[in-house]
Design a protein around this motif. Sequence first.
Motif, mmCIF file in Angstrom:
data_model
loop_
_atom_site.group_PDB
_atom_site.id
_atom_site.type_symbol
_atom_site.label_atom_id
_atom_site.label_comp_id
_atom_site.label_asym_id
_atom_site.label_seq_id
_atom_site.Cartn_x
_atom_site.Cartn_y
_atom_site.Cartn_z
ATOM 1 N N ALA A 136 59.664 74.452 -54.219
ATOM 2 C CA ALA A 136 58.480 73.938 -53.529
ATOM 3 C C ALA A 136 58.755 73.423 -52.121
ATOM 4 O O ALA A 136 57.832 73.327 -51.311
ATOM 5 N N GLY A 137 59.988 73.089 -51.801
ATOM 6 C CA GLY A 137 60.287 72.595 -50.463
ATOM 7 C C GLY A 137 60.515 73.674 -49.431
ATOM 8 O O GLY A 137 60.924 73.372 -48.301
ATOM 9 N N SER A 138 60.242 74.908 -49.793
ATOM 10 C CA SER A 138 60.587 76.045 -48.936
ATOM 11 C C SER A 138 59.523 76.367 -47.889
ATOM 12 O O SER A 138 58.334 76.112 -48.073
ATOM 13 N N ASP A 182 68.592 71.284 -60.485
ATOM 14 C CA ASP A 182 69.085 70.764 -59.214
ATOM 15 C C ASP A 182 68.703 71.724 -58.099
ATOM 16 O O ASP A 182 68.234 72.835 -58.353
ATOM 17 N N SER A 183 68.892 71.291 -56.873
ATOM 18 C CA SER A 183 68.486 72.126 -55.746
ATOM 19 C C SER A 183 69.413 71.921 -54.557
ATOM 20 O O SER A 183 70.117 70.909 -54.456
ATOM 21 N N HIS A 184 69.406 72.902 -53.695
ATOM 22 C CA HIS A 184 70.068 72.772 -52.405
ATOM 23 C C HIS A 184 69.228 73.513 -51.374
ATOM 24 O O HIS A 184 68.378 74.341 -51.717
ATOM 25 N N THR A 185 69.451 73.192 -50.119
ATOM 26 C CA THR A 185 68.638 73.765 -49.041
ATOM 27 C C THR A 185 69.443 74.761 -48.230
ATOM 28 O O THR A 185 70.564 74.478 -47.811
ATOM 29 N N SER A 241 63.522 76.336 -43.636
ATOM 30 C CA SER A 241 64.248 75.891 -44.824
ATOM 31 C C SER A 241 63.814 76.654 -46.067
ATOM 32 O O SER A 241 62.621 76.923 -46.265
ATOM 33 N N PHE A 242 64.786 76.986 -46.888
ATOM 34 C CA PHE A 242 64.553 77.544 -48.219
ATOM 35 C C PHE A 242 65.165 76.577 -49.232
ATOM 36 O O PHE A 242 66.380 76.333 -49.203
ATOM 37 N N GLU A 243 64.346 76.022 -50.101
ATOM 38 C CA GLU A 243 64.879 75.192 -51.180
ATOM 39 C C GLU A 243 65.199 76.096 -52.365
ATOM 40 O O GLU A 243 64.305 76.735 -52.929
ATOM 41 N N ILE A 244 66.458 76.156 -52.711
ATOM 42 C CA ILE A 244 66.876 76.967 -53.863
ATOM 43 C C ILE A 244 66.951 76.050 -55.074
ATOM 44 O O ILE A 244 67.801 75.154 -55.152
#
Length: 252
Positions: A136-138, A182-185, A241-244
């Motif tokens: 969702a942060g992408s 979990d996530s990373h950007t 940004s791509f939130e994975i």
Amino acid sequence: MATTAPPRIFSRDRRIAGLRRARIRQAHSDAARYILDDMVEDVLDRLEFIRLTPRRVLVIGDWTGTLALSLRGAGAQVEEHDAASLDEESPIDGAPYDLVVSLASLDRVNDLPGALLHMRNALAEEGLMIASIVGAGSLPQLRKAILAAEPDRPAARMHPLVDNQAASALLQRALFKRQVVDSHTLTVSFGSLARLVSDLRDQGLGSVLASAAPPLGKAALERAEMAFMKSANDKGRVLESFEILTLTGWKD
């Protein structure tokens, strides 16, 4: 007891068409593939960290073939599928698998809880599921540009995306044990909006909404480009940004 069908947000036919176009675009030397490359590297790092050496593996969505190649090199028997050959919203044949991996795919199904449950059911006892999606942060800069293009009556052009909290609830609903989200950007720079759109198409990440919006007109495209480039740095580059988001769950 009657069950209610999930709303039809995405078109499977459009997904398949987009993937086919992406494979053709990948023939060009400058075609983008960084989203899947990042996801594959992350999955391999996770498997190495937990020291898992699965015997039977199902890989969904990795059209690069890199993950399957690495797993086969470690002695695994790997089956590969994409949206054209496997419907994630239906029971999965060929089970049980020690590992099921889905890359950049589950965020494009209409029945996400059902798809996760089918993946869990395809696992052997103590099997592992890893699903990486664009979260969702992408794409905040693209979202601003799309809103600027049609300020009065914007059409639905971008996908609804899953956040960390919703993903955790979905794993619980699908009865996974020891679930982790979990996530990373991943940050990528672009010199134009057109290049970002091209990169998304290269990677089969264009819109697959069931109700396709009409193409933007020339004036709307100009407004979108201007809004996108407003956030450019002193080198004329926009950082997007791509939130994975990675969902991990064990069966029992």
